[in-house]
Design an enzyme around this catalytic site. Structure first.
Site, PDB file in Angstrom:
ATOM      1  N   LYS A   1       0.808  -1.217   0.000  1.00 40.50           N
ATOM      2  CA  LYS A   1       0.000   0.000   0.000  1.00 40.50           C
ATOM      3  C   LYS A   1       0.846   1.273   0.000  1.00 40.50           C
ATOM      4  O   LYS A   1       0.338   2.353  -0.268  1.00 40.50           O
ATOM      5  CB  LYS A   1      -0.980  -0.030   1.161  1.00 40.50           C
ATOM      6  CG  LYS A   1      -2.012  -1.124   0.962  1.00 40.50           C
ATOM      7  CD  LYS A   1      -3.162  -1.019   1.929  1.00 40.50           C
ATOM      8  CE  LYS A   1      -4.226  -2.059   1.609  1.00 40.50           C
ATOM      9  NZ  LYS A   1      -3.776  -3.433   1.881  1.00 40.50           N
TER      10      LYS A   1
HETATM   11  C1  LIG Z   1      -4.463  -4.433   1.544  1.00 43.04           C
HETATM   12  C2  LIG Z   1      -3.683  -5.646   1.413  1.00 43.04           C
HETATM   13  C3  LIG Z   1      -4.110  -6.689   0.590  1.00 43.04           C
HETATM   14  C4  LIG Z   1      -5.419  -6.641  -0.168  1.00 43.04           C
HETATM   15  O1  LIG Z   1      -5.408  -5.679  -1.206  1.00 43.04           O
HETATM   16  P1  LIG Z   1      -6.771  -5.123  -1.787  1.00 43.04           P
HETATM   17  O2  LIG Z   1      -6.368  -4.073  -2.748  1.00 43.04           O
HETATM   18  O3  LIG Z   1      -7.547  -4.581  -0.639  1.00 43.04           O
HETATM   19  O4  LIG Z   1      -7.472  -6.271  -2.433  1.00 43.04           O
HETATM   20  C5  LIG Z   1      -3.299  -7.801   0.477  1.00 43.04           C
HETATM   21  N1  LIG Z   1      -2.156  -7.904   1.169  1.00 43.04           N
HETATM   22  C6  LIG Z   1      -1.723  -6.932   1.986  1.00 43.04           C
HETATM   23  C7  LIG Z   1      -0.467  -7.119   2.751  1.00 43.04           C
HETATM   24  C8  LIG Z   1      -2.459  -5.759   2.128  1.00 43.04           C
HETATM   25  O5  LIG Z   1      -2.023  -4.803   2.937  1.00 43.04           O
END
Ligand SMILES: *Cc1c(COP(=O)(O)O)cnc(C)c1O
Length: 428
Positions: free
Chosen positions: A107
């Site tokens: 993210k």
């Molecule tokens: C947020 C997140 C996900 C999921 O991603 P989305 O875009 O919400 O589907 C998967 N793995 C990690 C480590 C995350 O922080």
């Protein structure tokens, strides 16, 4: 770039308006009205391009003239400050490591780009903007880090009390400065509901300028296309992307990259037992439900908000969606088993989210070719998952160690909207 609401295509917005609003006034999410794909000829020279160059080219095409080239280049360069290596694990399998950013999770990519975009749009504006973030684990610290110290911005994080890991909580509650962490007595879905409600609440909007920063904001989604292009064009053939999925933002970004001309053979939505999308792909029924806690807790989402975008992109056709996206889900036991098996066989440590994507790729029937398994988090963030032998093999990055030693600071609130509202209006 013109976008429209998933609830009503007549409700349109520029990119800037969509970034400021987060969600459309009718409660829908913004999707591009149309995209101009790169032609194979245009993409032919991209293979040796750096991640930053690729990011600039993709965002330039996506945004049109909404941000001029010089500031856009600066935003891209200040956002994409860490490597995103594609590691060959086996003959037919590579891992795309998205976890080398400041908070060690994917993210960081979207959050850093979004923070700089918001700051750019509000340069020379003296009214403070509240950026609201509902998080099930990793979003919070990524966004907060992205915005840390950015002038004119207050970040308000909402996370479900007791439902994030110790490390995640430390990362969210020790930043300080312009960042406040709200510890909500409820689930992630409650946090998400509170944010959605605040964004459309007339009274709150009279007092504060609001924006949101979870995966519903288009400025977070768009930059996630960068690494699909960069990695996808490195392998030389149309790859299968196996995507650890929760709120489906990462998957949606991949689908948009494909719509912009990136050759992709198939996507796999790799889920834990919170398998609302795989179930839809199988049966055509979308059944949101309360989320269940798992060891891949950034994917514990019972009502994935980007489902609305996927529906809009595929014209509400399950057949069209299923032609491009396969669904997969597994239990915690299977996730652990995969982590151990990959470590034993290849000496590589996957985090639980990446492990689900790896398993999905290996288990998807009849799929041949090159698989790109997306690894979304650094294993050091999930120490409790590994047995002693494996834990010894994981190096804890120094910035993580430092944050573990700081004092937690959070504000506790209930899951009632009135509580949240009163915080937003009175606590400044
Ligand atoms: C947020 C997140 C996900 C999921 O991603 P989305 O875009 O919400 O589907 C998967 N793995 C990690 C480590 C995350 O922080």
């Amino acid at each position: 770039m013109i976008l429209c609401s998933t609830n009503d295509p007549r409700n349109r917005a520029t990119f800037r308006e969509a970034v400021d609003r987060g969600i459309a006034e009718d409660g829908g999410l913004y999707v591009p009205v149309s995209l101009t794909p790169f032609t194979p000829g245009e993409l032919a020279g991209w293979k040796g391009m750096s991640l930053q160059e690729t990011a600039f080219a993709v965002s330039r095409r996506f945004l049109g003239d909404e941000i001029s080239p010089a500031p856009l280049r600066r935003i891209v360069e200040e956002s994409m400050t860490f490597p995103i290596p594609l590691r060959r694990l086996e003959e037919d399998t590579s891992v795309l490591e998205l976890f080398h950013g400041p908070t060690l999770a994917f993210k960081d990519v979207g959050a850093r780009f979004m923070a700089r975009t918001v700051a750019y749009f509000h340069r020379g504006d003296d009214r403070e903007v509240d950026v609201l973030v509902a998080t099930s684990g990793d979003t919070g610290s990524a966004v907060a880090q992205g915005f840390y110290g950015v002038k004119g911005v207050r970040v308000v994080l909402l996370y479900p009390s007791g439902k994030v890991s110790k490390i995640q909580e430390q990362q969210m509650t020790t930043i300080g400065g312009n960042v406040t962490a709200l510890e909500v007595q409820g689930t992630f879905d409650d946090c998400q509901r509170l944010v959605k409600q605040a964004l459309t609440d007339g009274e709150v909007k009279k007092h504060r300028r609001l924006s949101s920063a979870n995966s519903i904001n288009i400025a977070r989604l768009m930059p996630q296309m960068f690494y699909y292009f960069h990695a996808g064009l490195q392998v030389g053939v149309s790859p299968v992307f196996s995507v650890p999925s929760g709120n489906l933002g990462n998957l949606t970004a991949g689908v948009l990259a494909h719509a912009m001309g990136l050759p992709v053979r198939k996507f796999i939505a790799a889920c834990n037992v919170n398998d609302v999308l795989p179930e839809y792909l199988r049966h055509g029924t979308f059944r949101p439900r309360p989320s269940v806690q798992t060891i891949a807790n950034a994917m514990d989402v019972g009502n994935p908000s980007n489902f609305a975008r996927l529906m809009a992109i595929y014209g509400r056709s399950r057949e069209k969606m299923a032609a491009e996206i396969g669904g997969f889900s597994c239990t915690d036991g299977q996730t652990r088993e995969t982590i151990r098996a990959v470590y034993r066989k290849l000496g590589y440590v996957l985090d639980p989210h990446g492990a689900i994507a790896y398993r999905a790729w290996k288990h998807e029937q009849g799929m041949r070719g090159q698989g790109i398994v997306i690894a979304t988090a650094h294993p050091a963030k999930f120490a409790e998952v590994y047995d002693d032998g494996m834990a010894a093999g994981i190096t804890i990055p120094p910035r993580l160690q430092a944050c573990l030693e700081r004092q937690k600071q959070s504000v506790r609130i209930s899951s009632q909207f009135d509580d949240f509202k009163s915080f937003l209006i009175h606590h400044t």
